[in-house]
Design an enzyme around this catalytic site. Structure first.
Site, PDB file in Angstrom:
ATOM      1  N   TYR A  14     -13.345  -2.913  -2.055  1.00 61.62           N
ATOM      2  CA  TYR A  14     -13.050  -3.523  -0.576  1.00 61.62           C
ATOM      3  C   TYR A  14     -14.935  -2.953  -1.285  1.00 61.62           C
ATOM      4  CZ  TYR A  14      -8.536  -2.613   1.060  1.00 61.62           C
ATOM      5  OH  TYR A  14      -7.423  -2.793   1.094  1.00 61.62           O
ATOM      6  N   HIS A  37      -1.584  -6.016   1.459  1.00 57.45           N
ATOM      7  CA  HIS A  37      -3.153  -6.209   1.782  1.00 57.45           C
ATOM      8  C   HIS A  37      -2.558  -7.763   1.646  1.00 57.45           C
ATOM      9  CE1 HIS A  37      -7.129  -7.646   0.477  1.00 57.45           C
ATOM     10  NE2 HIS A  37      -6.860  -8.072  -1.252  1.00 57.45           N
ATOM     11  N   LYS A  68       0.827  -1.313  -0.076  1.00 58.84           N
ATOM     12  CA  LYS A  68       0.124   0.096   0.208  1.00 58.84           C
ATOM     13  C   LYS A  68       0.273   1.241   0.316  1.00 58.84           C
ATOM     14  CE  LYS A  68      -3.606  -2.042   2.716  1.00 58.84           C
ATOM     15  NZ  LYS A  68      -4.636  -2.027   3.964  1.00 58.84           N
ATOM     16  N   GLU A  88      -9.356 -11.508  -6.714  1.00 52.52           N
ATOM     17  CA  GLU A  88      -8.484 -10.017  -6.927  1.00 52.52           C
ATOM     18  C   GLU A  88      -7.181 -10.460  -8.378  1.00 52.52           C
ATOM     19  OE1 GLU A  88      -7.534 -10.016  -2.894  1.00 52.52           O
ATOM     20  OE2 GLU A  88      -9.248  -9.736  -2.369  1.00 52.52           O
ATOM     21  N   ASN A 142      -1.974   0.338   7.195  1.00 55.00           N
ATOM     22  CA  ASN A 142      -1.002  -1.143   7.172  1.00 55.00           C
ATOM     23  C   ASN A 142      -0.361  -1.852   6.192  1.00 55.00           C
ATOM     24  OD1 ASN A 142      -3.383  -1.438   5.867  1.00 55.00           O
ATOM     25  ND2 ASN A 142      -4.603  -2.757   7.385  1.00 55.00           N
TER      26      ASN A 142
END
Ligand code: ADP
Length: 153
Positions: free
Chosen positions: A49, A115, A9, A126, A112
């Site tokens: 998401y 993913h 990320k 995905e 965080n």
């Protein structure tokens, strides 16, 4: 073998952690079947998401996930989804166990750093969302016998 999606990320890219994360992935023995940099947008994040679109914090997720380019990776291995999910740690970095990526490298529930797909089905979905078929390489290390026993693959 299972495929799973990893996204490094903006919190990993901006903090210069991508080398460290890729190093851990490789040292573990997960095979990098695809990898590229891309800049995400709200459209793909609404799909990715979908379970969070109605949450009040969704705009904040979009802002944080579009703050810089990300690195997307397709990882391959026996039980790759569970293995990489466990390497990633729980959602909030403050609660993630030491030794996990989130536990070692972040202090946030949102920023965080990584993913990780949460099921084999989602892993396949995905990977197909973020990669074209020709961007996934069907290869194995030449010394694969040192990654797995003969009866494991
Ligand atoms: P995970 O990434 O651990 O699978 P989720 O699917 O629940 O967790 O959430 C996806 C991402 O959305 C999280 O990794 C985090 O970046 C963000 N997120 C989750 N919950 C919150 C929250 N309460 N506030 C802000 N961002 C959140």
């Amino acid at each position: 073998m299972e495929l799973t999606l990893a996204i490094l990320k903006p919190s990993a890219v901006e903090r210069c952690l991508i080398g460290e994360i890729i190093s851990r992935i490789q040292k573990k023995g997960l095979i990098i079947a695809g990898m590229k940099m891309m800049h995400l947008n709200e459209k793909i994040l609404r799909e990715h998401y979908a379970h969070l679109v109605d949450k009040p914090f969704f705009p904040s997720i979009v802002k944080s996930m579009t703050a810089s380019p990300v690195v997307v990776m397709c990882l391959k291995g026996v039980e790759a989804v569970r293995v990489f999910r466990e390497m990633t740690g729980v959602t909030n970095g403050r609660n993630a166990a030491p030794g996990t990526l989130r536990g070692d490298f972040c202090m946030s529930g949102q920023a965080n750093i990584v993913h990780a797909s949460d099921s084999a089905e989602n892993g396949a979905t995905e990977v197909a969302r973020f990669f074209k078929p020709e961007e996934i390489f069907d290869w194995m290390p030449a010394d694969k016998d040192f990654y797995y026993g003969a009866d494991e693959i």
